[in-house]
Write an enzyme that holds these catalytic residues in place. Structure first.
Site, PDB file in Angstrom:
ATOM      1  N   TYR A 161      42.303  34.767  44.179  1.00  0.00           N
ATOM      2  CA  TYR A 161      43.669  35.152  43.675  1.00  0.00           C
ATOM      3  C   TYR A 161      42.477  36.723  43.203  1.00  0.00           C
ATOM      4  CZ  TYR A 161      46.600  35.786  40.080  1.00  0.00           C
ATOM      5  OH  TYR A 161      47.535  36.249  39.133  1.00  0.00           O
ATOM      6  N   LYS A 165      44.296  40.489  44.532  1.00  0.00           N
ATOM      7  CA  LYS A 165      44.795  41.318  43.255  1.00  0.00           C
ATOM      8  C   LYS A 165      44.222  42.531  43.529  1.00  0.00           C
ATOM      9  CE  LYS A 165      47.740  38.643  42.360  1.00  0.00           C
ATOM     10  NZ  LYS A 165      49.534  38.994  42.017  1.00  0.00           N
TER      11      LYS A 165
END
Length: 252
Positions: A161, A165
């Protein structure tokens, strides 16, 4: 009665949470909105579409599809533009997260799934939205979903994750440099602790990471307000930025 429109906005991941709040805010601002999410969420999308018309009097169009699949993103952009009369704003909001897991135990399939949606999906939205905007020669706004975890790798046990990002930030900067000559700005937003189903999953598993200076989580509408500004004419001289909306979890 359909109200006068400022243009057309396409929002991915719009069935709930931040995506729905963004769609509703842009409709309130005066945009016709195309709503995307997975096919499995078509009924939720249709409910959002009805709400757009009932509350804000703007035209709405549901375009289900998987943002990680190029053919589907291409068709999504083309059908939205054809049906609503153009594309002025693309909000690449769709994203997912996995349960927390140490990098030593992280499954490669989970890694690929996160990067496929959160990074590849945003890239495909940027790519096909920019092609449509360039062909229409009217400029535009492209806006992507990064995260506090895209500025600091601050979520322990979420390696994919965080990586995805960070990728959105780099993509946003590179695309901004390229697309400015076409009158297209490219920016991203970086939420911190926002009250959504995804946050609940993260918070329940890793609560110490979610503290803010206000002692409470933000709301999806806090993100929608930033997107509203980035989609407006007033933001014309802002590009390549990833704007934090994090309640003071940390400062840029």
């Amino acid at each position: 009665m359909i109200a006068k429109s400022l243009g057309v906005a396409l929002v991915t991941g719009a069935a709930q949470g931040i995506g729905k709040a963004i769609a509703m805010r842009l409709a309130s601002d005066g945009f016709k909105v195309a709503l995307n999410d997975l096919n499995s969420k078509k009924e939720q999308l249709e409910a959002v579409a009805r709400e757009v018309v009932e509350k804000h009097g703007q035209a709405s169009f549901v375009v289900p599809g998987d943002v990680s699949q190029e053919k589907e993103v291409h068709e999504m952009v083309q059908s939205a533009s054809k049906t609503l009369g153009g594309l002025d704003v693309m909000v690449a909001n769709a994203g997912i997260i996995t349960p927390l897991k140490s990098i030593t135990d992280f499954d490669i399939d989970d890694w690929d799934r996160i990067l496929r949606v959160n990074a590849r999906g945003v890239f495909l939205c940027y790519k096909h939205a920019s092609k449509e905007m360039i062909s229409r020669k009217q400029g535009g706004r492209i806006i992507g979903a990064s995260s506090i975890a895209g500025k600091q790798g601050c979520l322990k046990y979420y390696p994919a994750y965080c990586a995805s990002k960070f990728a959105v930030r780099g993509l946003t900067q590179s695309a901004a440099l390229e697309l400015g000559e076409h009158g297209i700005t490219v920016n991203a937003y970086a939420p911190g602790s926002i009250d959504t189903p995804m946050l609940k999953q993260t918070y329940d598993e890793n609560p110490s990471e979610m503290l803010t200076s206000f002692g409470e989580s933000g709301q999806p509408e806090d993100i929608a307000s930033i997107v509203s500004y980035l989609a407006s004419k007033e933001s014309r001289y802002i590009t390549g930025q990833t704007i934090s909306v994090n309640g003071g979890i940390y400062f840029d």
